[in-house]
Design a protein around this motif. Structure first.
Motif, PDB file in Angstrom:
ATOM      1  N   HIS A 110      -8.446  -1.487   2.535  1.00 34.75           N
ATOM      2  CA  HIS A 110      -8.557  -2.804   1.907  1.00 34.75           C
ATOM      3  C   HIS A 110      -9.670  -2.671   0.884  1.00 34.75           C
ATOM      4  O   HIS A 110     -10.504  -1.785   1.027  1.00 34.75           O
ATOM      5  N   LYS A 156       1.546   6.565   8.623  1.00 34.91           N
ATOM      6  CA  LYS A 156       1.796   5.956   9.936  1.00 34.91           C
ATOM      7  C   LYS A 156       0.516   5.988  10.779  1.00 34.91           C
ATOM      8  O   LYS A 156       0.207   5.057  11.490  1.00 34.91           O
ATOM      9  N   ASP A 159      -2.783   4.178   8.075  1.00 40.59           N
ATOM     10  CA  ASP A 159      -2.698   2.825   7.506  1.00 40.59           C
ATOM     11  C   ASP A 159      -1.268   2.303   7.586  1.00 40.59           C
ATOM     12  O   ASP A 159      -0.609   2.079   6.566  1.00 40.59           O
ATOM     13  N   PRO A 160      -0.753   2.098   8.825  1.00 42.36           N
ATOM     14  CA  PRO A 160       0.657   1.746   8.986  1.00 42.36           C
ATOM     15  C   PRO A 160       1.066   0.467   8.232  1.00 42.36           C
ATOM     16  O   PRO A 160       2.174   0.379   7.724  1.00 42.36           O
ATOM     17  N   SER A 161       0.142  -0.512   8.130  1.00 35.19           N
ATOM     18  CA  SER A 161       0.542  -1.776   7.484  1.00 35.19           C
ATOM     19  C   SER A 161       0.719  -1.600   5.975  1.00 35.19           C
ATOM     20  O   SER A 161       1.355  -2.426   5.315  1.00 35.19           O
ATOM     21  N   SER A 163       2.617   0.256   4.429  1.00 33.89           N
ATOM     22  CA  SER A 163       4.015   0.447   4.035  1.00 33.89           C
ATOM     23  C   SER A 163       4.679  -0.879   3.655  1.00 33.89           C
ATOM     24  O   SER A 163       5.765  -0.896   3.094  1.00 33.89           O
ATOM     25  N   GLN A 164       4.009  -1.995   3.954  1.00 34.38           N
ATOM     26  CA  GLN A 164       4.530  -3.308   3.544  1.00 34.38           C
ATOM     27  C   GLN A 164       4.259  -3.591   2.062  1.00 34.38           C
ATOM     28  O   GLN A 164       4.869  -4.480   1.480  1.00 34.38           O
ATOM     29  N   GLU A 165       3.326  -2.861   1.490  1.00 34.05           N
ATOM     30  CA  GLU A 165       3.001  -3.084   0.077  1.00 34.05           C
ATOM     31  C   GLU A 165       4.079  -2.447  -0.797  1.00 34.05           C
ATOM     32  O   GLU A 165       4.780  -1.543  -0.362  1.00 34.05           O
TER      33      GLU A 165
END
Ligand code: MTE
Ligand code: MO
Length: 251
Positions: A110, A156, A159-161, A163-165
């Motif tokens: 972030h 994975k 920074d798994p989240s 992949s939403q970007e």
């Protein structure tokens, strides 16, 4: 003294000349107008100086290609024996400064929260080897042999989240070369964070210690010497896009 007949003929000739003159004038006016419109279209450019009609087509390209993109579609691979030994070196933007021995991969989770990773951290993942036809947008290609970790495995864990970007942005440590890549292409099973070429440590001019290998894209996206990776829903800045190339640059 003219008789009536001759007079008629003279008037008709006169009319004919007048009509041709008018037609010709309209033709010239139309030609000037057409040239004006053409210049106007051609001279309208985007920030990169790319003519608007060309940019529109490039952006349509992205829509079409990304809609048919599939991570099931793998690039053709070759036996190791077919890989060239003399690998071409093409482009050294962002590689000119001495490589800092304290190199770390800066993974931006972030804004204000960045992980600093060592090569040991990256080499902990299973190694993937890939021999494929590397294509440069300038028109040459070479079958080359690379080794590294799948970006999808890496993401994975760290920074798994992310992949939403929609996009990943990568840049060299000095920020001189930078690329933006859609997330679907980053997560493609043949996209690797690469540290080996022809079974040996990556040479400095080929991106030591870590470069991107992404067979679904042209060479321009294969950033050498990765310094930072971040994620965003907006298109990250892209060096060659800013110089008029296609942002997507997909194969
Ligand atoms: N840092 C950095 N990476 C880069 C470039 C560059 O100039 N600087 N050039 C790109 C281009 S245009 C190509 S074709 C490939 C070439 O990779 P190679 O030199 O290993 O053949 O690297 C890409 N990655
Ligand atoms: Mo290239």
């Amino acid at each position: 003294m003219m008789n009536d007949d001759t007079k008629d003929i003279i008037i008709t000739k006169h009319n004919f000349r007048k009509k041709s003159f008018l037609a010709f004038s309209f033709f010239i006016l139309f030609a000037i107008f057409a040239i004006f419109v053409w210049k106007k279209i051609n001279h309208a450019t985007d920030v990169a100086g790319t003519p608007k009609p060309l940019r529109t087509i490039l952006d349509k390209n992205e829509k079409i290609f990304s809609s048919i993109f599939s991570d099931q579609h793998l690039s053709k691979t070759y036996p190791v024996s077919e890989a060239v030994k003399k690998v071409r070196v093409n482009g050294d933007i962002g590689l000119k400064s001495d490589l800092d021995t304290s190199w770390r991969l800066h993974l931006v989770l972030h804004p204000g929260d960045t992980l600093l990773l060592t090569m040991d951290d990256i080499k902990k993942f299973p190694k993937t080897e890939l021999v494929y036809d590397f294509k440069c947008i300038e028109g040459w290609s070479q079958i080359t042999h690379w080794g590294g970790v799948k970006f999808s495995d890496f993401l994975k864990k760290y920074d798994p989240s992310a992949s939403q970007e929609k996009y990943a942005g990568l840049s060299t440590p000095d920020n001189e070369y930078y690329v933006g890549i859609d997330m679907a292409s980053m997560l493609h099973p043949q996209t690797i964070l690469c540290y080996e070429m022809n079974g040996k440590q990556l040479p400095v001019n080929q991106g030591y210690p870590l470069r991107l290998i992404i067979p679904v894209k042209y060479g321009i996206k294969h950033l050498k010497r990765i310094g930072t990776i971040f994620f965003s829903n907006e298109r990250p800045p892209d060096y060659w896009y800013e110089r008029g190339y296609d942002y997507y640059s997909g194969l």
